[in-house]
Design an enzyme around this catalytic site. Structure first.
Site, PDB file in Angstrom:
ATOM      1  N   VAL A 191       0.808  -1.224   0.000  1.00 42.74           N
ATOM      2  CA  VAL A 191       0.000   0.000   0.000  1.00 42.74           C
ATOM      3  C   VAL A 191       0.841   1.275   0.000  1.00 42.74           C
ATOM      4  O   VAL A 191       0.291   2.371  -0.090  1.00 42.74           O
ATOM      5  CB  VAL A 191      -0.973   0.031   1.197  1.00 42.74           C
ATOM      6  CG1 VAL A 191      -1.972  -1.098   1.113  1.00 42.74           C
ATOM      7  CG2 VAL A 191      -0.219  -0.005   2.517  1.00 42.74           C
ATOM      8  N   GLY A 192       2.164   1.126   0.119  1.00 45.03           N
ATOM      9  CA  GLY A 192       3.028   2.308   0.096  1.00 45.03           C
ATOM     10  C   GLY A 192       3.640   2.661   1.433  1.00 45.03           C
ATOM     11  O   GLY A 192       3.982   3.829   1.670  1.00 45.03           O
ATOM     12  N   LYS A 193       3.804   1.667   2.313  1.00 42.73           N
ATOM     13  CA  LYS A 193       4.363   1.947   3.643  1.00 42.73           C
ATOM     14  C   LYS A 193       5.790   2.481   3.566  1.00 42.73           C
ATOM     15  O   LYS A 193       6.148   3.423   4.278  1.00 42.73           O
ATOM     16  CB  LYS A 193       4.354   0.686   4.507  1.00 42.73           C
ATOM     17  CG  LYS A 193       2.995   0.204   4.945  1.00 42.73           C
ATOM     18  CD  LYS A 193       3.091  -0.910   5.962  1.00 42.73           C
ATOM     19  CE  LYS A 193       3.887  -2.091   5.497  1.00 42.73           C
ATOM     20  NZ  LYS A 193       3.302  -2.789   4.338  1.00 42.73           N
ATOM     21  N   THR A 194       6.610   1.864   2.723  1.00 45.23           N
ATOM     22  CA  THR A 194       8.016   2.281   2.656  1.00 45.23           C
ATOM     23  C   THR A 194       8.138   3.706   2.148  1.00 45.23           C
ATOM     24  O   THR A 194       8.893   4.521   2.712  1.00 45.23           O
ATOM     25  CB  THR A 194       8.816   1.324   1.763  1.00 45.23           C
ATOM     26  OG1 THR A 194       8.783   0.010   2.340  1.00 45.23           O
ATOM     27  CG2 THR A 194      10.271   1.772   1.632  1.00 45.23           C
ATOM     28  N   LYS A 252      13.030  -1.148  10.674  1.00 48.50           N
ATOM     29  CA  LYS A 252      12.064  -2.121  10.148  1.00 48.50           C
ATOM     30  C   LYS A 252      12.317  -3.443  10.857  1.00 48.50           C
ATOM     31  O   LYS A 252      13.375  -4.057  10.663  1.00 48.50           O
ATOM     32  CB  LYS A 252      12.221  -2.284   8.638  1.00 48.50           C
ATOM     33  CG  LYS A 252      11.128  -3.147   8.011  1.00 48.50           C
ATOM     34  CD  LYS A 252      11.180  -3.128   6.505  1.00 48.50           C
ATOM     35  CE  LYS A 252      10.102  -4.022   5.889  1.00 48.50           C
ATOM     36  NZ  LYS A 252       8.756  -3.430   6.000  1.00 48.50           N
ATOM     37  N   ASP A 298      13.936  -2.231   1.893  1.00 47.57           N
ATOM     38  CA  ASP A 298      13.171  -1.044   2.269  1.00 47.57           C
ATOM     39  C   ASP A 298      14.073  -0.024   2.954  1.00 47.57           C
ATOM     40  O   ASP A 298      13.946   1.182   2.732  1.00 47.57           O
ATOM     41  CB  ASP A 298      12.021  -1.429   3.192  1.00 47.57           C
ATOM     42  CG  ASP A 298      10.978  -2.283   2.482  1.00 47.57           C
ATOM     43  OD1 ASP A 298      10.950  -2.279   1.246  1.00 47.57           O
ATOM     44  OD2 ASP A 298      10.199  -2.950   3.176  1.00 47.57           O
ATOM     45  N   GLU A 315       8.681   0.868  10.493  1.00 44.19           N
ATOM     46  CA  GLU A 315       7.836   0.387   9.397  1.00 44.19           C
ATOM     47  C   GLU A 315       7.473  -1.074   9.595  1.00 44.19           C
ATOM     48  O   GLU A 315       8.344  -1.937   9.702  1.00 44.19           O
ATOM     49  CB  GLU A 315       8.541   0.550   8.041  1.00 44.19           C
ATOM     50  CG  GLU A 315       7.644   0.138   6.884  1.00 44.19           C
ATOM     51  CD  GLU A 315       8.396  -0.053   5.577  1.00 44.19           C
ATOM     52  OE1 GLU A 315       7.823  -0.670   4.662  1.00 44.19           O
ATOM     53  OE2 GLU A 315       9.553   0.398   5.475  1.00 44.19           O
ATOM     54  N   GLY A 316       6.187  -1.354   9.628  1.00 47.31           N
ATOM     55  CA  GLY A 316       5.720  -2.713   9.821  1.00 47.31           C
ATOM     56  C   GLY A 316       5.857  -3.570   8.574  1.00 47.31           C
ATOM     57  O   GLY A 316       6.296  -3.115   7.512  1.00 47.31           O
ATOM     58  N   PRO A 331       2.089  10.943  -4.315  1.00 46.39           N
ATOM     59  CA  PRO A 331       1.883  10.637  -5.729  1.00 46.39           C
ATOM     60  C   PRO A 331       2.344   9.221  -6.045  1.00 46.39           C
ATOM     61  O   PRO A 331       3.329   8.728  -5.475  1.00 46.39           O
ATOM     62  CB  PRO A 331       2.731  11.689  -6.453  1.00 46.39           C
ATOM     63  CG  PRO A 331       3.686  12.207  -5.445  1.00 46.39           C
ATOM     64  CD  PRO A 331       3.034  12.060  -4.114  1.00 46.39           C
TER      65      PRO A 331
END
Length: 224
Positions: A16-19, A40, A52, A110-111, A200
């Site tokens: 979904v864009g966590k990184t 992480k 990541d 970050e999970g 974006p």
């Protein structure tokens, strides 16, 4: 509202864009002169050359590290079983995060996947890690179909555990959004937690300088 020293970045799902969101948060905070570290707990998929932590360092120019690196692009417990690698305990992750917090203004964690993905062999999750650290969460969501339910479920799980949520970020806003995207963004903006912004969809393709310059506008709802 001041931003917590330790912020856990979770997602409504994987991919979904966590990184990228973590990198953007790091860039925003670093741009205000604060010292930022990123941690992480479990990095999966190292066999594909993905890192990541390295991507965050490239885009945000901050310190980043992983607690354990696993080869398969799978959930940590499954990937660790294939690798034959023991997973650190949640207590070990929490201890390292506290060390980083002692040397930096903020630590972003970050999970892996979603909130309740198991990070160790005892069934500990990112939600449990948040409880150990008394940390706040940022939830990263998709803008497309299905996101309202996934986001509501994640926020409900956090609320049931009494965990603080700073807000929601749309991790990848499309170049050509349609009516569904606009509708979802409007609804997510009415939740009990703030909509902190949207990145974006091709933000990772920007040069690091352009990424850092753009991050404050993308995340204009992040508290100081």
């Amino acid at each position: 509202m001041n931003l917590s020293p330790v912020v856990l970045v979770t997602g409504t799902d994987t991919g979904v864009g966590k990184t990228i969101t973590t990198a953007a948060l790091a860039a925003v905070l670093s741009g205000t002169g604060r010292s930022v570290a990123v941690y992480k707990p479990c990095q999966s998929g190292a066999a594909d050359g993905d890192s990541d932590a390295a991507e965050i360092v490239r885009l945000a120019d901050v310190t980043a590290e992983a607690g354990v690196v696993l080869q398969e692009p799978m959930a940590p417990v499954a990937a660790a079983a294939i690798d034959g690698t023991p997973l650190p305990s949640l207590a070990a992750h929490a201890a390292r995060i506290r060390e980083l917090a002692g040397a930096h203004d903020h630590v972003l964690v970050e999970g892996a996947g979603g909130l309740l993905v198991e990070l160790d062999s005892d069934g500990g999750t990112l939600a449990d890690l948040g409880s150990l650290l008394a940390a706040a969460f940022v939830v990263v969501a998709r803008p497309g179909l299905g996101t309202l339910n996934h986001t509501a479920l994640t926020l409900e799980a956090l609320s049931a555990r009494g965990l603080d949520v700073l807000g929601v970020v749309l991790g990848s806003w499309p170049v050509r959004p349609d009516a569904v995207h606009y509708s979802n963004r409007q609804v997510l903006g009415t939740l009990r937690v703030p909509l902190l912004g949207a990145l974006p969809g091709r933000a990772s393709e920007l040069s690091p300088a352009d990424f850092r310059a753009g991050a404050p506008a993308w995340l204009n709802g992040v508290p100081a």
